[in-house]
Design a protein around this motif. Structure first.
Motif, PDB file in Angstrom:
ATOM      1  N   ASP A 194       0.820  -1.211   0.000  1.00  0.00           N
ATOM      2  CA  ASP A 194       0.000   0.000   0.000  1.00  0.00           C
ATOM      3  C   ASP A 194       0.850   1.256   0.000  1.00  0.00           C
ATOM      4  O   ASP A 194       0.450   2.287  -0.534  1.00  0.00           O
ATOM      5  N   GLU A 195       2.029   1.182   0.604  1.00  0.00           N
ATOM      6  CA  GLU A 195       2.813   2.383   0.874  1.00  0.00           C
ATOM      7  C   GLU A 195       3.956   2.618  -0.107  1.00  0.00           C
ATOM      8  O   GLU A 195       4.723   3.572   0.049  1.00  0.00           O
ATOM      9  N   GLY A 196       4.113   1.764  -1.112  1.00  0.00           N
ATOM     10  CA  GLY A 196       5.188   2.001  -2.049  1.00  0.00           C
ATOM     11  C   GLY A 196       5.309   0.932  -3.119  1.00  0.00           C
ATOM     12  O   GLY A 196       5.033  -0.247  -2.872  1.00  0.00           O
ATOM     13  N   TRP A 197       5.701   1.354  -4.318  1.00  0.00           N
ATOM     14  CA  TRP A 197       6.046   0.444  -5.413  1.00  0.00           C
ATOM     15  C   TRP A 197       7.524   0.667  -5.699  1.00  0.00           C
ATOM     16  O   TRP A 197       7.956   1.783  -5.953  1.00  0.00           O
ATOM     17  N   ARG A 198       8.334  -0.392  -5.693  1.00  0.00           N
ATOM     18  CA  ARG A 198       9.789  -0.228  -5.659  1.00  0.00           C
ATOM     19  C   ARG A 198      10.543  -0.749  -6.878  1.00  0.00           C
ATOM     20  O   ARG A 198      11.767  -0.762  -6.848  1.00  0.00           O
ATOM     21  N   LEU A 199       9.875  -1.125  -7.937  1.00  0.00           N
ATOM     22  CA  LEU A 199      10.570  -1.666  -9.101  1.00  0.00           C
ATOM     23  C   LEU A 199      10.095  -0.974 -10.371  1.00  0.00           C
ATOM     24  O   LEU A 199       8.897  -0.918 -10.654  1.00  0.00           O
ATOM     25  N   GLU A 200      11.058  -0.473 -11.143  1.00  0.00           N
ATOM     26  CA  GLU A 200      10.741   0.119 -12.438  1.00  0.00           C
ATOM     27  C   GLU A 200      10.149  -0.945 -13.355  1.00  0.00           C
ATOM     28  O   GLU A 200      10.716  -2.019 -13.515  1.00  0.00           O
ATOM     29  N   ILE A 201       8.999  -0.612 -13.957  1.00  0.00           N
ATOM     30  CA  ILE A 201       8.349  -1.503 -14.923  1.00  0.00           C
ATOM     31  C   ILE A 201       8.261  -0.758 -16.250  1.00  0.00           C
ATOM     32  O   ILE A 201       7.491   0.205 -16.366  1.00  0.00           O
ATOM     33  N   PRO A 202       9.042  -1.139 -17.240  1.00  0.00           N
ATOM     34  CA  PRO A 202       8.982  -0.461 -18.537  1.00  0.00           C
ATOM     35  C   PRO A 202       7.560  -0.441 -19.088  1.00  0.00           C
ATOM     36  O   PRO A 202       6.850  -1.447 -19.048  1.00  0.00           O
ATOM     37  N   GLY A 203       7.148   0.726 -19.554  1.00  0.00           N
ATOM     38  CA  GLY A 203       5.794   0.889 -20.086  1.00  0.00           C
ATOM     39  C   GLY A 203       4.790   1.369 -19.062  1.00  0.00           C
ATOM     40  O   GLY A 203       3.694   1.815 -19.424  1.00  0.00           O
ATOM     41  N   LEU A 204       5.144   1.298 -17.774  1.00  0.00           N
ATOM     42  CA  LEU A 204       4.275   1.790 -16.704  1.00  0.00           C
ATOM     43  C   LEU A 204       5.084   2.726 -15.794  1.00  0.00           C
ATOM     44  O   LEU A 204       5.317   2.436 -14.621  1.00  0.00           O
TER      45      LEU A 204
ATOM     46  N   LEU B 101       4.272   3.898 -12.002  1.00  0.00           N
ATOM     47  CA  LEU B 101       4.507   3.080 -10.813  1.00  0.00           C
ATOM     48  C   LEU B 101       5.638   3.644  -9.964  1.00  0.00           C
ATOM     49  O   LEU B 101       5.574   3.616  -8.730  1.00  0.00           O
ATOM     50  N   THR B 102       6.670   4.146 -10.620  1.00  0.00           N
ATOM     51  CA  THR B 102       7.774   4.735  -9.860  1.00  0.00           C
ATOM     52  C   THR B 102       7.708   6.255  -9.817  1.00  0.00           C
ATOM     53  O   THR B 102       8.159   6.859  -8.843  1.00  0.00           O
ATOM     54  N   GLU B 103       7.146   6.882 -10.822  1.00  0.00           N
ATOM     55  CA  GLU B 103       7.034   8.351 -10.811  1.00  0.00           C
ATOM     56  C   GLU B 103       6.092   8.828  -9.709  1.00  0.00           C
ATOM     57  O   GLU B 103       6.304   9.879  -9.107  1.00  0.00           O
ATOM     58  N   VAL B 104       5.056   8.064  -9.440  1.00  0.00           N
ATOM     59  CA  VAL B 104       4.058   8.430  -8.428  1.00  0.00           C
ATOM     60  C   VAL B 104       4.232   7.590  -7.156  1.00  0.00           C
ATOM     61  O   VAL B 104       4.356   8.125  -6.052  1.00  0.00           O
ATOM     62  N   SER B 105       4.270   6.286  -7.311  1.00  0.00           N
ATOM     63  CA  SER B 105       4.113   5.402  -6.151  1.00  0.00           C
ATOM     64  C   SER B 105       5.411   4.910  -5.530  1.00  0.00           C
ATOM     65  O   SER B 105       5.374   4.124  -4.576  1.00  0.00           O
ATOM     66  N   ALA B 106       6.551   5.367  -6.050  1.00  0.00           N
ATOM     67  CA  ALA B 106       7.810   5.111  -5.347  1.00  0.00           C
ATOM     68  C   ALA B 106       8.193   6.313  -4.493  1.00  0.00           C
ATOM     69  O   ALA B 106       9.251   6.319  -3.887  1.00  0.00           O
ATOM     70  N   LYS B 107       7.325   7.303  -4.444  1.00  0.00           N
ATOM     71  CA  LYS B 107       7.599   8.533  -3.693  1.00  0.00           C
ATOM     72  C   LYS B 107       6.519   8.754  -2.641  1.00  0.00           C
ATOM     73  O   LYS B 107       5.333   8.533  -2.894  1.00  0.00           O
TER      74      LYS B 107
ATOM     75  N   LYS C 261      -2.032  12.207  -6.085  1.00  0.00           N
ATOM     76  CA  LYS C 261      -1.936  12.281  -7.545  1.00  0.00           C
ATOM     77  C   LYS C 261      -0.494  12.337  -8.038  1.00  0.00           C
ATOM     78  O   LYS C 261      -0.178  11.786  -9.103  1.00  0.00           O
ATOM     79  N   GLU C 262       0.367  12.998  -7.301  1.00  0.00           N
ATOM     80  CA  GLU C 262       1.762  13.131  -7.726  1.00  0.00           C
ATOM     81  C   GLU C 262       2.701  12.248  -6.911  1.00  0.00           C
ATOM     82  O   GLU C 262       3.806  11.936  -7.362  1.00  0.00           O
ATOM     83  N   ASN C 263       2.284  11.885  -5.759  1.00  0.00           N
ATOM     84  CA  ASN C 263       3.040  10.967  -4.900  1.00  0.00           C
ATOM     85  C   ASN C 263       2.095  10.429  -3.833  1.00  0.00           C
ATOM     86  O   ASN C 263       0.991  10.956  -3.638  1.00  0.00           O
TER      87      ASN C 263
ATOM     88  N   PRO D  75      13.819   6.791   4.089  1.00  0.00           N
ATOM     89  CA  PRO D  75      13.509   5.581   3.334  1.00  0.00           C
ATOM     90  C   PRO D  75      12.074   5.498   2.838  1.00  0.00           C
ATOM     91  O   PRO D  75      11.661   4.446   2.361  1.00  0.00           O
ATOM     92  N   GLY D  76      11.300   6.587   2.949  1.00  0.00           N
ATOM     93  CA  GLY D  76       9.932   6.530   2.459  1.00  0.00           C
ATOM     94  C   GLY D  76       9.868   6.430   0.951  1.00  0.00           C
ATOM     95  O   GLY D  76       8.977   5.796   0.397  1.00  0.00           O
ATOM     96  N   SER D  77      10.821   7.060   0.277  1.00  0.00           N
ATOM     97  CA  SER D  77      10.858   7.074  -1.180  1.00  0.00           C
ATOM     98  C   SER D  77      12.065   6.306  -1.691  1.00  0.00           C
ATOM     99  O   SER D  77      13.087   6.199  -1.007  1.00  0.00           O
ATOM    100  N   GLY D  78      11.938   5.794  -2.893  1.00  0.00           N
ATOM    101  CA  GLY D  78      13.038   5.073  -3.515  1.00  0.00           C
ATOM    102  C   GLY D  78      12.540   3.896  -4.339  1.00  0.00           C
ATOM    103  O   GLY D  78      11.451   3.368  -4.083  1.00  0.00           O
ATOM    104  N   PHE D  79      13.325   3.514  -5.353  1.00  0.00           N
ATOM    105  CA  PHE D  79      12.974   2.341  -6.148  1.00  0.00           C
ATOM    106  C   PHE D  79      14.219   1.809  -6.828  1.00  0.00           C
ATOM    107  O   PHE D  79      15.275   2.464  -6.874  1.00  0.00           O
ATOM    108  N   TYR D  80      14.099   0.593  -7.373  1.00  0.00           N
ATOM    109  CA  TYR D  80      15.176  -0.026  -8.124  1.00  0.00           C
ATOM    110  C   TYR D  80      14.888   0.153  -9.616  1.00  0.00           C
ATOM    111  O   TYR D  80      13.804  -0.214 -10.089  1.00  0.00           O
ATOM    112  N   SER D  81      15.843   0.702 -10.322  1.00  0.00           N
ATOM    113  CA  SER D  81      15.708   0.764 -11.765  1.00  0.00           C
ATOM    114  C   SER D  81      15.804  -0.643 -12.338  1.00  0.00           C
ATOM    115  O   SER D  81      16.203  -1.598 -11.646  1.00  0.00           O
TER     116      SER D  81
END
Length: 843
Positions: A350-360, A363-369, A377-379, A394-400
């Motif tokens: 619920d609180e974060g999406w941590r993996l870059e998914i090409p084409g989506l 997921l990281t622009e909004v929900s990794a922050k 809407k923006e985070n 550590p609230g924000s961040g993701f793996y490319s």
């Protein structure tokens, strides 16, 4: 005139900003527990104390205080203060007229009543910040926040006494280092021999071709220790290390023969040779990683070994709070050392999406922050103390994509499989909000087909529900084709990363847990689905979803894994709802990870019931393997405690195939009434064949960075490693209780001695060093003197008798202390890092 107006607006904005910054910096806020069990009920009284440290009055009516808080507030006793839970743990307090003029040096207290109890400082509010009415997008963190000491009337029940620690430690024998079998997890056979092998730059490394990768990897490690690599395949070397392929051993089995001039590591499979190397490293002196060595002296011995369970896993949650790629790689080094062969990677919640998914990208622009927002809407909004500022670790961040591929390659080189977990359909708020943002983007562009392609919610849904974590908008709508489009898209992209990394992948873990009651019941899309598919009740929607998800997973060549709910069916007995093993999917190779065995909750036998019914089961019990739970019942000990207290003895004690036999404590850490196990289903032989293995886990709600992660993980992980790899201990097989207790105490003494004298000193430097927990001392008054003991012999206990904090210059404890008054103890490791101070009064 226009320029003058703009100038005044800018000037006013600057003045307002300066005022707000000044106000926020001059405020200090403290929080304190006042009373648990208030009015004899399961509720507690607590307070915020807001103080003005500045020289001017403060108008709090112009601001709102935001923070994370895990408890449900029932009422606020203070007039003109309004408490709101916005979503999950995201809360705010609004201030009324009474707060309009908080005078200089004055304070005001906001007292409230909340459900449950508050037992340690982990329960306190966190991530406090202010937002002012003049600029609702600007946040001001409260930098002067503290959790006050526990009031005296509560302290006795919330502090772990040194006497109780002493009692738990008193049967531990102090075993000389020379008598300790040195390998952890303990091998099946370790036969010490006389003599030593001297590993230095003159040694050559010879290997069969099948083991070239493992030999190269080993040589790289030796280079780090000695400053030079070993000569390769020099048959004429005086001393040799040989990697030898033999026929007939199990996949992860190995043998070691250390002689004065030769070490032979034997295995059939590269995995076996890799684990032989890890055991050989265990035989190195523990300071080998502290600095460059001229020579490493290894005792001669014969070792024969193979694992008890083929599946030995650790789950790392990076969704609630993030961990960097570098920290994940460090954890992989740790897992490899202790022969743990799986990393279950919890990548979204619920609180974060941590993996870059090409084409989506959303997921990281909004929900990794995470950061201040009231619309997501923006985070995503703040959670678990992440505060109001966006992009803060550590609230924000993701793996490319590149990061993840690097992690997969790193794990593969260490014979660790990585299982990705993509939470569906519940615990999906991060994914839902990201796909909402995608929907809006394409809708504005006029492309409704693309807007709806991956939408995860029915926009007409009026269902009312609340998840365990307090969310009302965190469940995917399983009637929408777009939900399955999303799942398939994510699986395809993740599978492609594994392919690029040439890393093994056999399963996708789809979560499947904690879908709350009430979900979907007012969704037009769901109503249409139920009519079309002739689904009679809402509970049966779950089986429709699982069948669809399973089709997708199987079509990609994988099997479906999930939490225990994927194997359960809700039905009724005598009009009451109960859960049984679902007969629908027993032949589908579902792997069910079973966590719920909390003693006294009624599901103590759930794992065994599912295994007996035919499901493949991974044992992941909260009572023994949830490492985010506090070590002990102590107000100063961090961690949650809802399902148990988990010190290192809990994973060490666990008996996988009959966990009733070794259960000792209830949820509160008190002696367990074993009558709760009467009538509970036991594991039959067929069921035992379905136990895939064991998994430990760390959920990261209260873990804010690598230091806290390592503190909660170590040394608990070593108890888990012992239980997952080593053969069934004698104290489990022995029916005579006296003999079993004797065997257990012997085993336990070896284990805690090897930790204190070998493993913890090693981990102070291995892979850069780990922030393992150093235990508190135990102390008791016996015959008028203070007697102390320690959980891990080999660490040092320092003490003082004059009221000051012990340090490395204080007296080291060696014998009972006759001094009167307050005696303080603190445990230190060889590097001078210490645990918490405990004190005892000798009257």
């Amino acid at each position: 005139m226009k320029k003058a107006i703009i100038f005044l607006i800018v000037l006013f904005s600057q003045i307002t900003k300066i005022y707000a910054q000044d106000l926020a910096s001059n405020l200090s806020i403290s929080w304190e527990l006042k009373e648990n069990n208030y009015e004899g009920k399961s509720q507690f009284l607590a307070s915020f104390i807001i103080s003005n440290r500045g020289e001017k009055s403060v108008d709090l009516q112009q601001a709102k205080l935001y923070f994370s808080y895990p408890r449900t507030v029932v009422s606020v006793a203070t007039n003109n203060a309004k408490f709101e839970n916005l979503s999950g743990e995201f809360c705010r307090i609004s201030f009324g007229d009474a707060f309009k003029a908080l005078a200089p040096k004055a304070s005001i207290t906001i007292t409230y009543l909340a459900n449950g109890k508050s037992m340690n400082y982990t329960d306190a509010p966190s991530g406090l910040y202010l937002v002012f009415n003049q600029n609702l997008s600007k946040t001001y963190p409260i930098k002067n926040f503290k959790v006050n000491a526990i009031p005296a009337q509560e302290k006795a029940s919330l502090k772990l006494s040194p006497e109780k620690v002493f009692d738990k430690n008193k049967a531990i024998a102090d075993i000389p280092l020379t008598q300790l079998q040195p390998i952890l997890p303990a091998p099946n056979v370790y036969q010490a021999k006389t003599g030593f092998f001297k590993l230095n730059g003159l040694v050559s490394l010879n290997f069969d071709a099948d083991f070239e990768q493992e030999a190269t990897f080993f040589n790289q490690e030796i280079n780090q220790l000695l400053g030079k690599s070993l000569a390769i395949n020099n048959q004429n070397g005086e001393a040799q290390i040989v990697f030898k392929k033999i026929v007939g051993l199990a996949e992860e089995a190995y043998q070691i023969k250390v002689e004065a001039q030769q070490i032979i590591l034997s295995a059939t499979n590269p995995k076996g040779i890799f684990y032989a190397v890890q055991s050989l490293k265990m035989m190195f002196p523990v300071n080998s990683w502290a600095k460059k060595q001229n020579e490493i002296v290894i005792p001669c011995a014969d070792v024969v070994d193979a694992p008890r369970f083929a599946y030995r896993s650790f789950m790392l949650d990076v969704a609630r709070n993030f961990q960097t790629k570098q920290q994940v790689l460090k954890i992989l080094d740790l897992l490899a050392l202790y022969k743990i062969n799986t990393l279950h990677f919890h990548l979204n919640d619920d609180e974060g999406w941590r993996l870059e998914i090409p084409g989506l990208p959303e997921l990281t622009e909004v929900s990794a922050k995470r950061g201040h927002t009231l619309n997501d809407k923006e985070n995503l909004h703040p959670s678990y103390g992440s505060g109001g500022e966006v992009d803060q670790f550590p609230g924000s961040g993701f793996y490319s994509k590149a990061d993840f591929i690097e992690i997969l390659k790193y794990a593969k080189a260490r014979h660790i499989q990585v299982i990705p977990e993509i939470e569906t359909p519940g615990h999906a708020r991060a994914a839902i909000k990201a796909m909402d943002a995608r929907f809006e983007k394409f809708k504005i562009a006029g492309n409704l087909i693309e807007a709806n392609r991956y939408l995860l919610r029915d926009t007409l849904d009026q269902s009312i529900y609340k998840s365990v974590q307090g969310y009302r908008d965190n469940v995917m709508n399983i009637a929408l084709p777009s939900t399955y489009n999303f799942i398939e898209k994510v699986i395809d992209e993740v599978a492609e990363m594994y392919k690029t990394a040439e890393a093994p992948i056999k399963t996708i873990h789809l979560g499947g847990d904690e879908v709350p009651a009430g979900v979907w019941q007012k969704s037009p899309a769901i109503q249409s689905l139920m009519l079309k598919e002739n689904i009679k009740n809402y509970d049966d929607l779950w089986y429709y979803y699982l069948a669809k998800a399973n089709e997708i997973v199987k079509s990609k060549g994988f099997y479906l894994s999930g939490w225990e709910e994927v194997a359960m069916r809700k039905t009724k007995l005598d009009g009451k709802a109960i859960y049984i093993a679902n007969p629908d999917f027993t032949t589908q190779n579902f792997h069910a990870y079973v966590w719920n065995n909390v003693w006294g909750w009624g599901q103590e036998d759930l794992a065994y019931r599912l295994a007996n019914a035919g499901y493949k089961v991974v044992l992941a019990p909260v009572t023994n393997f949830y490492f985010d739970l506090a070590y002990q019942k102590d107000a100063d000990e961090p961690g949650l405690y809802w399902g148990s207290f988990v010190d290192i003895d809990k994973p060490f004690d666990y008996n996988p195939l009959d966990h009733y036999k070794t259960a000792k404590e209830d949820v509160q850490g008190n002696p367990l009434d074993t009558n709760i196990f009467k009538g509970k289903e036991r594991l039959i032989d067929f069921g035992a064949s379905n136990i895939v293995g064991l998994q430990s886990q760390i959920w990261s709600e209260k873990i804010r960075g690598p230091q806290e992660l390592e503190y909660m993980l170590l040394p608990k992980l070593l108890g888990f490693a012992q239980r997952a790899w080593s053969k069934t201990p004698e104290w489990v097989l022995t029916e005579n209780k006296v003999e079993a207790d004797t065997a257990y105490q012997k085993d336990w003494s070896w284990f805690v001695n090897i930790l204190g004298k070998r493993e913890l000193p090693r981990l102070s430097h291995y892979a850069g060093g780990f922030n393992y927990r150093i235990p508190t001392a135990g102390a008791q008054i016996i015959d008028g003197k203070v007697v102390a003991n320690i959980q891990f012999p080999g660490l040092k206990m320092m003490y003082t008798t004059n009221g000051v904090e012990p340090n490395l210059k204080s007296e080291i404890y060696t014998a009972p202390i006759a001094a009167k008054g307050i005696i303080k103890f603190k445990v230190f490791n060889a590097e001078g890092r210490a645990g918490r101070t405990v004190e005892i009064i000798n009257p």
